[in-house]
Write an enzyme that holds these catalytic residues in place. Sequence first.
Site, PDB file in Angstrom:
ATOM      1  N   HIS A  37      -2.052   2.669   2.791  1.00  0.00           N
ATOM      2  CA  HIS A  37      -2.410   2.399   4.185  1.00  0.00           C
ATOM      3  C   HIS A  37      -2.952   3.670   4.856  1.00  0.00           C
ATOM      4  CE1 HIS A  37       1.112  -0.818   4.227  1.00  0.00           C
ATOM      5  NE2 HIS A  37       0.127  -1.167   3.412  1.00  0.00           N
ATOM      6  N   GLU A  97     -21.266  14.340  -0.929  1.00  0.00           N
ATOM      7  CA  GLU A  97     -20.838  13.899  -2.259  1.00  0.00           C
ATOM      8  C   GLU A  97     -20.132  12.540  -2.294  1.00  0.00           C
ATOM      9  OE1 GLU A  97     -18.909  17.187  -4.195  1.00  0.00           O
ATOM     10  OE2 GLU A  97     -20.815  18.204  -4.422  1.00  0.00           O
ATOM     11  N   HIS A 118      -5.226  -3.409   7.332  1.00  0.00           N
ATOM     12  CA  HIS A 118      -4.049  -3.334   6.456  1.00  0.00           C
ATOM     13  C   HIS A 118      -4.097  -2.102   5.531  1.00  0.00           C
ATOM     14  CE1 HIS A 118      -0.913  -5.341   3.684  1.00  0.00           C
ATOM     15  NE2 HIS A 118      -1.092  -4.099   3.302  1.00  0.00           N
ATOM     16  N   GLU A 169       2.906  -7.324  -3.778  1.00  0.00           N
ATOM     17  CA  GLU A 169       1.464  -7.399  -4.033  1.00  0.00           C
ATOM     18  C   GLU A 169       1.135  -7.496  -5.528  1.00  0.00           C
ATOM     19  OE1 GLU A 169      -0.145  -8.089  -1.574  1.00  0.00           O
ATOM     20  OE2 GLU A 169       0.550  -6.984   0.177  1.00  0.00           O
ATOM     21  N   HIS A 178      -2.518   0.814  -4.086  1.00  0.00           N
ATOM     22  CA  HIS A 178      -2.708   0.270  -2.739  1.00  0.00           C
ATOM     23  C   HIS A 178      -2.011   1.184  -1.751  1.00  0.00           C
ATOM     24  CE1 HIS A 178      -2.593  -2.370   0.709  1.00  0.00           C
ATOM     25  NE2 HIS A 178      -1.285  -2.420   0.671  1.00  0.00           N
TER      26      HIS A 178
HETATM   27  O1  2HA Z   1       4.379  -2.975  -0.428  1.00  0.00           O
HETATM   28  O2  2HA Z   1       1.955  -2.335   1.393  1.00  0.00           O
HETATM   29  O3  2HA Z   1       0.943  -4.761   1.291  1.00  0.00           O
HETATM   30  C1  2HA Z   1       4.141  -2.968   0.918  1.00  0.00           C
HETATM   31  C2  2HA Z   1       2.733  -3.242   1.191  1.00  0.00           C
HETATM   32  C3  2HA Z   1       2.308  -4.629   1.185  1.00  0.00           C
HETATM   33 ZN    ZN Z   2       0.079  -2.861   2.185  1.00  0.00          ZN
END
Ligand code: 2HA
Ligand code: ZN
Length: 270
Positions: A141, A169, A210, A116, A139
Amino acid sequence: MKNILDAPFIKEICEITDNMYRLGWDERNGGNISCSLNECVVKEYIDITKVIRTIPINFDAKELSGKYFIVTGTGEYFRQISANPENGLGIIRISADGYHAELVWGYKKGGKFTSELPSHLMAHMTRLKIDPEHRVVMHSHPTNLLAMTQVHTLDEKEFTKSLWKTITECIVVFPDGIGVLPWMLCGTNEIGVATANKMKQYRLVVWALHGIYGVGSSIDEAFGLIETVEKAAELYLKTAHLPKLNTITDEQLMEVVKGFKVDYKKEFFK
Ligand code: 2HA
Ligand code: ZN
């Protein structure tokens, strides 16, 4: 030269990846982090004249030429980064032509930065224009947030307001709201461009089905944004199917933004 394994920036990223794994947000190799580092700090720990490898990045990141980033590695498990930081992390410098990353430390097993990286670098470019203190792109999940993208409309105003109304809040933590992208193929320049575009107005961008991107001037700040959204999504899901007896009204949200003097997304109240 100091021992890099004692560097505060390594300790911080190890602690946060451990936490994110334990929160259940970063299964297997899910998630990635990039954080800019000052050259003078990097020089205390490594010889920056020695480039280990030069890795193509397949788009023009010239705006970031000469800048250093510590970046999680592709295929690396957050669960394992703190035990072996030199395998799971790398420090790169963006080349003068903007199309390469010069590896100066890490990815010891021969790996490279997260798939990414386009989204990360494009987000860094966008946010640096808005916020000179900007340093981190994260990033992840998060479970409840991802569940919410299956059952809630992806309209940004509606998505944001459902979250703002779960905890008083929330609107103070992310008054700019949340950008939402529909399902797109990850790891591509296209999703990077779309994410960076949203980052012009949001510090949080959801990739439906995602994950989420959060940015900030520190790891703590980016993490705190994502953590707040995830808690709000959990509350939303715990109550979405139940009769609502009490809710935070638009008028009450306005009272909060006035009380805390935050610059909120006005369009979301039209
Ligand atoms: O790196 O989360 O979006 C693994 C991920 C790709
Ligand atoms: Zn990811």
